[in-house]
Design an enzyme around this catalytic site. Structure first.
Site, mmCIF file in Angstrom:
data_model
loop_
_atom_site.group_PDB
_atom_site.id
_atom_site.type_symbol
_atom_site.label_atom_id
_atom_site.label_comp_id
_atom_site.label_asym_id
_atom_site.label_seq_id
_atom_site.Cartn_x
_atom_site.Cartn_y
_atom_site.Cartn_z
ATOM 1 C CB SER A 149 -42.706 5.839 61.882
ATOM 2 O OG SER A 149 -43.525 5.407 62.947
ATOM 3 C CD GLU A 243 -43.940 -2.081 59.858
ATOM 4 O OE1 GLU A 243 -44.309 -1.096 60.517
ATOM 5 O OE2 GLU A 243 -43.276 -2.001 58.814
ATOM 6 C CG HIS A 273 -42.198 0.612 62.625
ATOM 7 N ND1 HIS A 273 -43.204 0.900 61.730
ATOM 8 C CD2 HIS A 273 -41.885 1.789 63.240
ATOM 9 C CE1 HIS A 273 -43.504 2.176 61.804
ATOM 10 N NE2 HIS A 273 -42.713 2.745 62.697
#
Length: 308
Positions: A149, A243, A273
């Site tokens: 991320s 996502e 995610h």
């Protein structure tokens, strides 16, 4: 899609996704919830965890996971959390199995967080930590930078900065659903808005502003999607097809390939995610981490180094 993954998505949709619909960003609440819910796995047998959080431990402030029998691979791991929450401890569920599968001694960096420390604090910390590894005698060809991320975006931004300053580059980078466009311009922010079990797409632009402060959100060191990719080492990217950040991965892969970079992009169906965080409970997470470990072993293998 395994029943374990379906269960994880069901829980995320009901517990985490609603948090991303709330107006504004409650930094203290995000940190408190993450800390409270953090699952801390046991240190793998034959490994040693060294927590280094003292003031004198900088620039390598964070956690080392060290194998009894080193493989010669070093992973520099950058945790996700939107640049404003999470820590090396919250990400042990991903870092530990990645280290164990690759055999790599792994350092998870405790970089400074926004909004107290906006850009470029996190990037500066990562660059300093990487250079410290080199100064300590770790060959760059034995290092893989990894992150998820925000940490994945930070890893990619680190590669751009190292290339631009003429530093020796690591062997490669493993990126788990990297956040590469803090301007949130990807089509998937809208098209996957109702499919993503973890996030509403509208949550990302405000989070990006929290980190960038007064900086240009399209600065390549903030949003590496907008940078040049020539000269980078091999990239390994995993992302779920539902996502909202899907396009943050696919557009990077497209640009990097066009620049001649070796890119291995894996799009996993119906995965949330950073689903790798759900190892060992979700079978897909286990398989994905084994694939990432294979990448780390491959790019740091002697024959790969000799080919450079």
């Amino acid at each position: 899609m395994s029943w374990q993954s379906a269960l994880a998505c069901w829980v995320l949709r009901r517990r985490m996704r609603p948090e991303t619909a709330k107006p504004g960003i409650d930094v203290a609440r995000a940190r408190a919830l993450t800390s409270k819910r953090a699952w801390l796995p046991k240190v793998p047998s034959g490994w040693r965890l060294e927590e280094r959080y003292g003031q004198d431990d900088a620039p390598l402030r964070g956690e080392w996971l060290l194998p009894a029998q080193p493989s010669g691979i070093t992973i520099l791991y950058l945790h996700g959390g939107g640049y404003y929450f999470c820590s090396p401890a919250t990400h042990r569920g991903l870092v530990f199995p990645l280290a164990r599968r690759s055999g790599a001694r792994t350092f998870s960096l405790d970089y400074r967080l926004a909004p107290e420390h906006p850009f470029p604090a996190a990037l500066d910390d990562t660059l300093t930590a990487y250079r410290k590894l080199l100064a300590d005698g770790v060959p760059p060809a034995s290092i893989v930078i990894a992150g998820d991320s925000a940490g994945g975006g930070l890893a990619l931004a680190t590669l751009l900065a190292l290339r631009d300053t003429g530093d020796s580059l690591p062997a490669g980078a493993a990126l788990f659903a990297p956040w590469t466009d803090l301007a949130a311009t990807g089509a998937s922010v809208t098209t996957n808005d109702g499919l993503d079990p973890m996030f509403y797409g509208r949550a990302f632009a405000p989070a990006g502003k929290l980190y960038t402060g007064d900086a240009d959100v399209r600065n390549p060191y903030v949003s590496p999607l907008y940078g040049r990719f020539d000269g980078l080492p091999p990239l390994f990217i995993q992302v779920g097809d539902t996502e909202v950040l899907l396009d943050d991965s696919t557009r990077v892969a497209e640009k990097a390939r066009a620049a001649g970079v070796n890119v291995d992009l894996e799009i996993w169906p119906k995965m949330p995610h950073v689903f790798q965080m759900f190892a060992p409970f979700v079978p897909e997470a286990n398989r994905a981490l084994e694939r990432a470990a294979e990448f780390a072993r491959r790019v740091t293998a002697p024959q790969a180094v000799e080919a450079l």
